[in-house]
Write an enzyme that holds these catalytic residues in place. Structure first.
Site, PDB file in Angstrom:
ATOM      1  N   ASP A   8      44.656   5.282  27.719  1.00 43.47           N
ATOM      2  CA  ASP A   8      43.629   6.207  27.090  1.00 43.47           C
ATOM      3  C   ASP A   8      42.606   7.312  28.136  1.00 43.47           C
ATOM      4  O   ASP A   8      42.368   6.338  29.260  1.00 43.47           O
ATOM      5  CB  ASP A   8      42.488   5.779  26.114  1.00 43.47           C
ATOM      6  CG  ASP A   8      42.144   7.053  25.180  1.00 43.47           C
ATOM      7  OD1 ASP A   8      41.980   8.259  24.857  1.00 43.47           O
ATOM      8  OD2 ASP A   8      40.890   6.237  25.284  1.00 43.47           O
ATOM      9  N   ASP A  10      39.022   9.235  27.497  1.00 41.56           N
ATOM     10  CA  ASP A  10      37.697   8.832  26.963  1.00 41.56           C
ATOM     11  C   ASP A  10      37.591   7.357  26.415  1.00 41.56           C
ATOM     12  O   ASP A  10      38.362   7.337  25.496  1.00 41.56           O
ATOM     13  CB  ASP A  10      36.722   9.906  26.049  1.00 41.56           C
ATOM     14  CG  ASP A  10      37.599  12.091  26.432  1.00 41.56           C
ATOM     15  OD1 ASP A  10      36.694  12.328  27.099  1.00 41.56           O
ATOM     16  OD2 ASP A  10      39.038  11.740  25.964  1.00 41.56           O
ATOM     17  N   ASP A 166      40.599   2.164  24.250  1.00 39.06           N
ATOM     18  CA  ASP A 166      39.142   1.546  23.897  1.00 39.06           C
ATOM     19  C   ASP A 166      38.829   1.606  21.902  1.00 39.06           C
ATOM     20  O   ASP A 166      37.728   0.808  21.394  1.00 39.06           O
ATOM     21  CB  ASP A 166      37.785   2.025  24.241  1.00 39.06           C
ATOM     22  CG  ASP A 166      38.131   3.970  23.772  1.00 39.06           C
ATOM     23  OD1 ASP A 166      36.658   3.798  22.819  1.00 39.06           O
ATOM     24  OD2 ASP A 166      39.034   4.907  24.125  1.00 39.06           O
TER      25      ASP A 166
END
Length: 223
Positions: A8, A10, A166
């Site tokens: 991922d 961001d 995240d």
């Protein structure tokens, strides 16, 4: 092992919350609304800019009829200044360099559109590490739809792929794709880490190469 690592963006590789926060408050200033805190805007991140704008609008009592205009203005403003405050998390560059030196295949699957993603990676000196990118505009459905990560795993080949992210969205994406998930705990997650299904968790990119090696050893011949 021929291993592909899919990341991922961001909240995983980069802390983009400061620039998204600044862009949100510039939008609110244009609409004569008070600013929101960094923590508030951070809690809105994770499902793409349209959802972020929706949440900012709801928190600021903005007219829903202005949604399309506000999203378009936000995107233009944010893309022009997306790396003023954004930085890679500590240890990211060293970890990516180590993975590349081991010959691992690296890719990104993000809900940010491909164009801005490429610009950010270039600006931050990260583009050289990645062989492929899937963005929020690559397929009709975005994460947690698994098509993006599955397409990257197929494109880059290898006998195994890991997804590293995240958030709740990332955890669900990995689950639906049936890929092992490594959870970076210092990103934009709202749910307790123990409530998200994951193979490993880490709070420091300096330990990620060791965790990957323990989970999927790379032989000297493959390196």
């Amino acid at each position: 092992m021929n291993l592909t690592l899919i990341f991922d963006l961001d909240g995983t590789l980069i802390d983009s919350a400061p620039d998204l926060h600044a862009a949100s408050n510039r939008m609110l200033a244009r609409e004569d609304r008070p600013s929101l805190s960094l923590e508030t805007v951070r809690s809105f991140i994770g499902n793409g800019i349209p959802t972020l704008v929706d949440r900012v609008m709801a928190a600021s009592d903005l007219d829903k009829g202005e949604r399309d205009r506000l999203i378009a203005e936000f995107v233009t403003d944010y893309n022009a200044r997306a790396t003023e405050l954004t930085r890679p998390y500590p240890g990211v560059v060293d970890a990516l360099r180590k993975f590349r030196d081991l010959g691992l295949r690296l890719a990104i699957c993000t809900n940010k559109p491909v164009g801005p993603t490429e610009t950010i990676l270039d600006d931050l000196g990260l583009a050289e590490f990645f062989s492929a990118i899937v963005g929020g505009d690559s397929f009709p459905e975005r994460k947690p739809d698994p098509r993006g990560v599955l397409s990257l795993a197929q494109e880059l080949g290898g006998s195994q792929a890991l997804y590293i992210g995240d958030s709740e969205v990332d955890a669900e994406t990995a689950l639906r794709a049936k890929l092992p998930f490594f959870l970076f705990t210092e990103g934009y997650r709202k749910t307790p880490a123990e409530d998200l299904q994951h193979a490993r968790s880490f709070d420091d990119f300096n330990v990620l190469p060791r965790l990957v090696e323990e989970f999927a050893p790379v032989s000297a011949e493959e390196a």
